[in-house]
Design an enzyme around this catalytic site. Structure first.
Site, PDB file in Angstrom:
ATOM      1  CB  CYS A   1     -17.831 -17.781 -15.325  1.00  0.00           C
ATOM      2  SG  CYS A   1     -18.026 -19.572 -15.519  1.00  0.00           S
TER       3      CYS A   1
ATOM      4  CG  HIS B   1     -19.256 -18.824 -11.522  1.00  0.00           C
ATOM      5  ND1 HIS B   1     -20.221 -18.961 -12.486  1.00  0.00           N
ATOM      6  CD2 HIS B   1     -19.874 -18.302 -10.441  1.00  0.00           C
ATOM      7  CE1 HIS B   1     -21.386 -18.522 -12.012  1.00  0.00           C
ATOM      8  NE2 HIS B   1     -21.198 -18.113 -10.779  1.00  0.00           N
TER       9      HIS B   1
ATOM     10  CE1 TYR C   1     -24.324 -24.972 -10.267  1.00  0.00           C
ATOM     11  CE2 TYR C   1     -25.438 -25.650 -12.277  1.00  0.00           C
ATOM     12  CZ  TYR C   1     -24.690 -24.727 -11.567  1.00  0.00           C
ATOM     13  OH  TYR C   1     -24.297 -23.551 -12.167  1.00  0.00           O
TER      14      TYR C   1
ATOM     15  CG  HIS D   1     -22.255 -16.294 -16.118  1.00  0.00           C
ATOM     16  ND1 HIS D   1     -21.888 -16.978 -17.250  1.00  0.00           N
ATOM     17  CD2 HIS D   1     -21.967 -17.110 -15.079  1.00  0.00           C
ATOM     18  CE1 HIS D   1     -21.402 -18.159 -16.900  1.00  0.00           C
ATOM     19  NE2 HIS D   1     -21.436 -18.262 -15.601  1.00  0.00           N
TER      20      HIS D   1
ATOM     21  CG  ASP E   1     -19.700 -22.949 -12.480  1.00  0.00           C
ATOM     22  OD1 ASP E   1     -20.838 -23.300 -12.129  1.00  0.00           O
ATOM     23  OD2 ASP E   1     -19.444 -22.481 -13.608  1.00  0.00           O
ATOM     24  CG  HIS E   2     -20.722 -26.699 -13.814  1.00  0.00           C
ATOM     25  ND1 HIS E   2     -20.659 -26.572 -15.184  1.00  0.00           N
ATOM     26  CD2 HIS E   2     -21.740 -25.901 -13.425  1.00  0.00           C
ATOM     27  CE1 HIS E   2     -21.580 -25.740 -15.582  1.00  0.00           C
ATOM     28  NE2 HIS E   2     -22.253 -25.303 -14.541  1.00  0.00           N
TER      29      HIS E   2
HETATM   30  C1  DNO Z   1     -24.610 -22.701 -15.527  1.00  0.00           C
HETATM   31  C2  DNO Z   1     -24.518 -21.323 -15.032  1.00  0.00           C
HETATM   32  C3  DNO Z   1     -25.265 -20.301 -15.842  1.00  0.00           C
HETATM   33  C4  DNO Z   1     -25.341 -19.000 -15.042  1.00  0.00           C
HETATM   34  C5  DNO Z   1     -26.123 -17.914 -15.709  1.00  0.00           C
HETATM   35  C6  DNO Z   1     -25.989 -16.629 -14.924  1.00  0.00           C
HETATM   36  O1  DNO Z   1     -24.244 -23.596 -14.847  1.00  0.00           O
HETATM   37  O2  DNO Z   1     -23.197 -20.943 -14.861  1.00  0.00           O
HETATM   38  O3  DNO Z   1     -26.520 -20.750 -16.132  1.00  0.00           O
HETATM   39  O4  DNO Z   1     -25.965 -19.252 -13.824  1.00  0.00           O
HETATM   40  O5  DNO Z   1     -25.700 -17.717 -16.980  1.00  0.00           O
HETATM   41  O6  DNO Z   1     -26.990 -15.751 -15.319  1.00  0.00           O
END
Ligand code: DNO
Length: 389
Positions: free
Chosen positions: A278, A305, A365, A240, A348-349
């Site tokens: 991401c 992501h 989340y 990531h 993501d989020h």
């Molecule tokens: C936060 C996430 C990070 C991710 C880690 C992967 O929302 O995107 O915490 O899960 O960095 O190891």
């Protein structure tokens, strides 16, 4: 792309049947109860896998199999911890779970200063304010030499902030930066810890003398050790990016831009050494052209992501709508659909909206906010497929 969702296990208030109803196909999760550094037993993996499959879903991605700090700073027990990591990978491989997300960020995983930044429509997003962060660094952590990392303008603003900030605002900043955003992702600091700041300082001290070059060497060492088991079980490791993608708190960060990504992919040139693309993290650095990075690294991307940000002139950033901002998610979907239509992606989020605020979800989340974003991305995917764009 496969529509996946980050789910925090059986204790998550959002249940698997709920996810079926909103069109989720695959689950992204981890064995959150197992302490960092310990082996994931095959029985526990299979139990989780069966639970997910009984709900008509599949366990698509592990996020994360955490890399212990000692592996990152090359502590005395790093080989033992890498051996444990390899056994966990082997157990996952035997269970048929083959996409593993991890990060190589020292101490602090992602960083935000405000978990509730209100938009004019009443919903809220996560936010990063450079002055607040610098204040935490210089006035709360009192990190030696911290002022060298900031411009005079930021230093002056932290002085002004010091005159007005209340004790409870300081507590809030500590909670946001090192507790609420961290506990559920790496377990370094949790709500139960009585002296989080002191503990955090001890963690930072582990990295004294570890610069960019040393961290890169340690990442290469780790990747070289785990690649044989990945080859054997066809496991894709996907790191990531650092969030935000620049140096913080004097710690080196090594997955921040094109050159960094190119470096780790080339230094262990194995198809199982891949990237979690991401878009949110990468877009928070104005040095990154996100669609250009996607085009360049699509073939080594194993997991996506979908998230976007707006970066302001002063460097502060906010998590933007999934249809706007520097993430350029519409272009990304187009790029990744072409590269590999089976690639797992998760929204993501999401914003906190409607009754999300009452549910005490992990920051970022939410349910309704993420569902809304998933529907937006689903529409984009369907359009791109139907019109063959
Ligand atoms: C936060 C996430 C990070 C991710 C880690 C992967 O929302 O995107 O915490 O899960 O960095 O190891």
């Amino acid at each position: 792309m496969e529509k996946t969702w980050r789910w925090f296990g059986k204790k998550d208030k959002i249940t698997l049947p709920m996810l079926r109803q909103i069109g989720v196909e695959g689950i992204v999760t981890a064995l959150h109860d197992i302490p960092n550094g310990e082996i994931w037993p095959i029985e526990a993996i299979l139990d989780m896998k069966n639970y997910i499959e009984e709900a008509g879903l599949r366990w698509s991605v592990v996020e994360s199999l955490p890399v212990s700090e000692s592996i990152k700073y090359a502590g005395a027990d790093r080989d033992l911890l890498i051996d444990n990591y390899i056994i966990s990978l082997e157990n996952l491989g035997k269970a048929g779970i083959k996409t593993i997300c991890y990060n190589f960020m020292p101490v602090l995983d992602w960083a935000r200063t405000d978990l509730n930044h209100i938009w004019s429509d009443g919903s809220s997003s996560l936010y990063f304010d450079r002055v607040q962060f610098a204040y935490f660094d210089m006035y709360i952590l009192e990190r030696e030499g911290a002022e060298k990392d900031y411009s005079q303008e930021i230093i002056d603003k932290t002085k002004d902030l010091d005159k007005t900030i209340s004790e409870s605002e300081k507590e809030q900043l500590i909670e946001n930066i090192i507790i609420k955003t961290q506990g559920f992702v790496n377990g370094n600091i949790t709500e139960e810890d009585k002296q989080p700041v002191a503990l955090f300082k001890q963690l930072l001290a582990l990295y004294d003398g570890i610069d960019r070059k040393a961290l890169r060497d340690n990442m290469k060492y780790f990747l070289e050790k785990i690649m044989p088991i990945c080859d054997q079980y066809e496991i894709d490791m996907c790191v990531h990016p650092d969030d935000p993608p620049y140096q913080l708190l004097g710690l080196p960060r090594i997955v921040t831009n094109e050159e960094d990504i190119e470096w780790f992919l080339k230094s262990v040139d194995n198809t199982h050494n891949g990237l979690t693309f991401c878009a949110g993290s990468l877009s928070a650095g104005i040095h990154n052209d996100v669609p250009a990075l996607a085009r360049k690294f699509a073939s080594r991307t194993k997991f996506v992501h979908l998230r976007s940000t707006n970066v302001f002139e002063n460097g502060n950033f906010i998590e933007a709508s999934h249809l706007e901002g520097r993430g350029h998610l519409i272009e990304l979907v187009q790029i990744f659909e072409k590269e590999n239509p089976n690639l797992p992606m998760r929204v993501d989020h999401g914003r906190l909206m409607l009754d999300d605020g009452n549910k005490a979800y992990n920051p970022g989340y939410s349910f309704v906010g993420r569902m809304f974003a998933l529907a937006q991305m689903d529409g984009v995917m369907a359009t791109i497929k139907k019109l063959k764009l």
